[in-house]
Scaffold this active site. Structure first.
Site, PDB file in Angstrom:
ATOM      1  NE  ARG A   1      -3.918   9.257  17.107  1.00  0.00           N
ATOM      2  CZ  ARG A   1      -5.180   8.774  16.382  1.00  0.00           C
ATOM      3  NH1 ARG A   1      -5.539   7.594  16.250  1.00  0.00           N
ATOM      4  NH2 ARG A   1      -3.978   8.525  15.043  1.00  0.00           N
TER       5      ARG A   1
ATOM      6  CG  ASN B   1      -8.586   1.178  10.834  1.00  0.00           C
ATOM      7  OD1 ASN B   1      -8.289   0.264  11.692  1.00  0.00           O
ATOM      8  ND2 ASN B   1      -7.664   2.423  10.400  1.00  0.00           N
TER       9      ASN B   1
ATOM     10  N   GLY C   1       1.050   3.863   4.605  1.00  0.00           N
ATOM     11  CA  GLY C   1       2.555   3.562   3.624  1.00  0.00           C
ATOM     12  C   GLY C   1       3.818   4.092   3.094  1.00  0.00           C
TER      13      GLY C   1
ATOM     14  N   GLY D   1       1.028  -1.440   0.396  1.00  0.00           N
ATOM     15  CA  GLY D   1       0.131   0.033   0.125  1.00  0.00           C
ATOM     16  C   GLY D   1       0.804   1.045   0.327  1.00  0.00           C
ATOM     17  CB  ALA D   2       2.284   2.915  -2.353  1.00  0.00           C
ATOM     18  N   GLY D   3      -0.378   4.433  -0.304  1.00  0.00           N
ATOM     19  CA  GLY D   3      -1.082   5.458  -0.094  1.00  0.00           C
ATOM     20  C   GLY D   3      -0.561   6.506   1.251  1.00  0.00           C
TER      21      GLY D   3
ATOM     22  CG  HIS E   1      -7.575   0.658  16.564  1.00  0.00           C
ATOM     23  ND1 HIS E   1      -6.877   2.196  17.058  1.00  0.00           N
ATOM     24  CD2 HIS E   1      -7.270   1.333  15.339  1.00  0.00           C
ATOM     25  CE1 HIS E   1      -5.723   3.151  16.307  1.00  0.00           C
ATOM     26  NE2 HIS E   1      -6.384   2.821  15.277  1.00  0.00           N
TER      27      HIS E   1
ATOM     28  NE  ARG F   1      -9.526   3.202  13.606  1.00  0.00           N
ATOM     29  CZ  ARG F   1      -9.835   4.425  14.870  1.00  0.00           C
ATOM     30  NH1 ARG F   1     -10.562   4.237  15.726  1.00  0.00           N
ATOM     31  NH2 ARG F   1      -8.796   5.223  15.304  1.00  0.00           N
TER      32      ARG F   1
ATOM     33  CG  ASP G   1      -1.117   1.582  -4.115  1.00  0.00           C
ATOM     34  OD1 ASP G   1      -0.899   2.083  -3.213  1.00  0.00           O
ATOM     35  OD2 ASP G   1      -1.774   1.260  -4.995  1.00  0.00           O
TER      36      ASP G   1
HETATM   37  N1  APR Z   1      -2.780  -4.018  -3.183  1.00  0.00           N
HETATM   38  C1  APR Z   1      -2.198  -2.983  -2.431  1.00  0.00           C
HETATM   39  N2  APR Z   1      -2.320  -1.475  -2.266  1.00  0.00           N
HETATM   40  C2  APR Z   1      -3.918  -1.754  -2.153  1.00  0.00           C
HETATM   41  C3  APR Z   1      -4.692  -2.800  -2.732  1.00  0.00           C
HETATM   42  C4  APR Z   1      -4.513  -3.951  -2.765  1.00  0.00           C
HETATM   43  N3  APR Z   1      -5.214  -5.098  -2.972  1.00  0.00           N
HETATM   44  N4  APR Z   1      -6.061  -2.104  -2.122  1.00  0.00           N
HETATM   45  C5  APR Z   1      -5.499  -1.146  -2.275  1.00  0.00           C
HETATM   46  N5  APR Z   1      -4.587  -0.469  -1.995  1.00  0.00           N
HETATM   47  C6  APR Z   1      -3.660   0.754  -2.131  1.00  0.00           C
HETATM   48  C7  APR Z   1      -4.361   1.930  -2.744  1.00  0.00           C
HETATM   49  O1  APR Z   1      -4.026   1.613  -3.569  1.00  0.00           O
HETATM   50  C8  APR Z   1      -3.949   3.124  -1.988  1.00  0.00           C
HETATM   51  O2  APR Z   1      -2.563   3.826  -2.513  1.00  0.00           O
HETATM   52  O3  APR Z   1      -3.882   1.169  -0.599  1.00  0.00           O
HETATM   53  C9  APR Z   1      -3.658   2.673  -0.745  1.00  0.00           C
HETATM   54  C10 APR Z   1      -4.779   3.470   0.577  1.00  0.00           C
HETATM   55  O4  APR Z   1      -3.946   4.587   1.107  1.00  0.00           O
HETATM   56  P1  APR Z   1      -4.425   5.929   0.859  1.00  0.00           P
HETATM   57  O5  APR Z   1      -5.591   5.971   0.516  1.00  0.00           O
HETATM   58  O6  APR Z   1      -3.432   6.539   1.282  1.00  0.00           O
HETATM   59  O7  APR Z   1      -5.392   5.570   2.653  1.00  0.00           O
HETATM   60  P2  APR Z   1      -4.038   5.536   4.467  1.00  0.00           P
HETATM   61  O8  APR Z   1      -4.225   6.803   4.798  1.00  0.00           O
HETATM   62  O9  APR Z   1      -2.305   4.739   3.781  1.00  0.00           O
HETATM   63  O10 APR Z   1      -4.485   4.378   5.347  1.00  0.00           O
HETATM   64  C11 APR Z   1      -3.947   2.646   4.528  1.00  0.00           C
HETATM   65  O11 APR Z   1      -4.374   2.036   7.065  1.00  0.00           O
HETATM   66  O12 APR Z   1      -5.258   3.903   8.808  1.00  0.00           O
HETATM   67  C12 APR Z   1      -5.707   2.650   8.556  1.00  0.00           C
HETATM   68  O13 APR Z   1      -7.911   3.492   8.063  1.00  0.00           O
HETATM   69  C13 APR Z   1      -7.348   2.952   6.892  1.00  0.00           C
HETATM   70  O14 APR Z   1      -7.420   1.197   6.240  1.00  0.00           O
HETATM   71  C14 APR Z   1      -6.829   2.110   5.916  1.00  0.00           C
HETATM   72  C15 APR Z   1      -5.456   2.243   5.536  1.00  0.00           C
END
Ligand code: APR
Length: 316
Positions: A158, A127, A14, A9-11, A182, A95, A34
């Site tokens: 926190r 989550n 990540g 996950g590169a959000g 959580h 969540r 990702d």
């Molecule tokens: N494999 C890899 N990456 C994936 C997949 C998958 N099957 N499905 C979705 N993603 C990627 C998305 O493309 C996106 O880039 O996961 C990333 C999520 O990033 P954000 O939307 O920025 O979310 P983020 O704030 O990083 O949170 C991720 O952590 O705290 C928890 O509740 C939050 O469940 C969420 C997770």
């Protein structure tokens, strides 16, 4: 051999986790993946270009993965895998509203992790956390000690920050603890909290402690309401990265994490927020902390609440 860690996950969560892990300069390789074409490679390129400035040698590699596990060979040999894939909350969401969507994502990721990194310790942060951790264990079939979740370190951080701000003291002088889920059944533990070694209850009135307990329980939602798009990631990534480092270094550090509980506190057969020693095999040992009668009751209540939900994820 040098250590390898993968962040799935590169959000926001990540990418900040990958950055922290790279800047520690204790891993040979940080892999970030990702499903979005190019995004992980772009983040890797950008992070690698920061090496000369920040002075670390860790190499970051970005991998785009496909729906049938394409690209997952890039995670082979990982000592640790941090799963951040999944949707974050929007304002007003709990969540738990993410359960079904993220269950599909986490199951698919976990199955590929089991196939390509069968010896890894898995740290889940998606989550709803306690349920996604249980699901990752079911989907990987890894020994339970090798699958754990990040939540307690964040909730504790926190709580500590709120106490330090309220008393205008350095965060270093404050020690707090949160256990349980959580979510709504999070159990902040004032009896184990202190300021410069003095019990929190001696330096802060009960009503103020209760206000900070409530604020801690709603800590994630407070950030979500302000950001409006997405959820918190600076403090969460700090916590997850420290856990991955403790695994890589086999440090034995005691951290509040989501771990499989089997008899401790009179609770069995559930993933729950507890303190545990973290090392190369994940959870070395769950540490049972002294709790007040009402804190123990709240922890047992949390266990039953997450047990019911964790039973549901098995079929997701
Ligand atoms: N494999 C890899 N990456 C994936 C997949 C998958 N099957 N499905 C979705 N993603 C990627 C998305 O493309 C996106 O880039 O996961 C990333 C999520 O990033 P954000 O939307 O920025 O979310 P983020 O704030 O990083 O949170 C991720 O952590 O705290 C928890 O509740 C939050 O469940 C969420 C997770």
């Amino acid at each position: 051999m040098g250590k390898k860690v993968t962040v799935v996950g590169a959000g926001f969560y990540g990418s900040t986790t990958a950055q922290r892990l790279a800047e520690y300069d204790v891993f040979d390789t940080v892999v970030i993946t990702d499903i979005i074409e190019g995004k992980p490679a772009g983040i890797a390129l950008d992070l690698n270009q920061s090496r000369a400035v920040e002075g670390f040698e860790t190499t970051v590699v970005g991998v785009t993965t496909g729906p049938n596990g394409e690209g997952y060979e890039g995670i082979e040999g990982s000592d640790v895998v941090v799963i951040t894939a999944g949707l974050p909350r929007k304002p007003g969401m709990s969540r738990m509203d993410l359960l079904e969507t993220n269950a599909k994502i986490v199951r698919q990721v976990a199955e590929n992790v089991a196939k390509y990194a069968p010896n890894a310790v898995v740290i889940v942060v998606s989550n709803p956390l306690d349920e996604m951790t249980a699901l990752a264990q079911i989907a990987t079939q890894f020994p339970r000690n090798r699958v754990l979740g990040q939540a307690g370190m964040l909730d504790t951080a926190r709580f500590t920050n709120f106490v330090a701000e309220a008393l205008q003291v350095p965060v270093k002088s404050v020690k707090t603890l949160t256990l349980g889920s959580h979510g709504d059944t999070m159990v902040p533990v004032p009896s184990q909290s202190s300021v410069n070694g003095k019990p929190l209850r001696e330096v802060m009135p009960a009503e103020q402690i209760e206000d900070l307990v409530v604020r801690t329980r709603n800590g994630g939602a407070e950030v979500v309401a302000l950001l409006k798009t997405g959820s918190a990631y600076y403090a969460p990534s700090a916590a997850a990265a420290r856990m991955a480092k403790a695994v890589a270094e086999d440090s034995g550090e005691v951290m509040p994490v989501c771990a499989w509980v089997d008899g401790e506190y009179g609770i069995s057969g559930v993933y729950l927020g507890v303190e545990a020693e973290i090392g190369a095999q994940g959870v070395k040992r769950v540490v049972e902390t002294d709790l007040d009668a009402d804190e123990l009751a709240a922890l047992r209540e949390a266990a039953e609440a997450v047990r019911a939900k964790q039973a549901d994820v098995a079929s997701m």
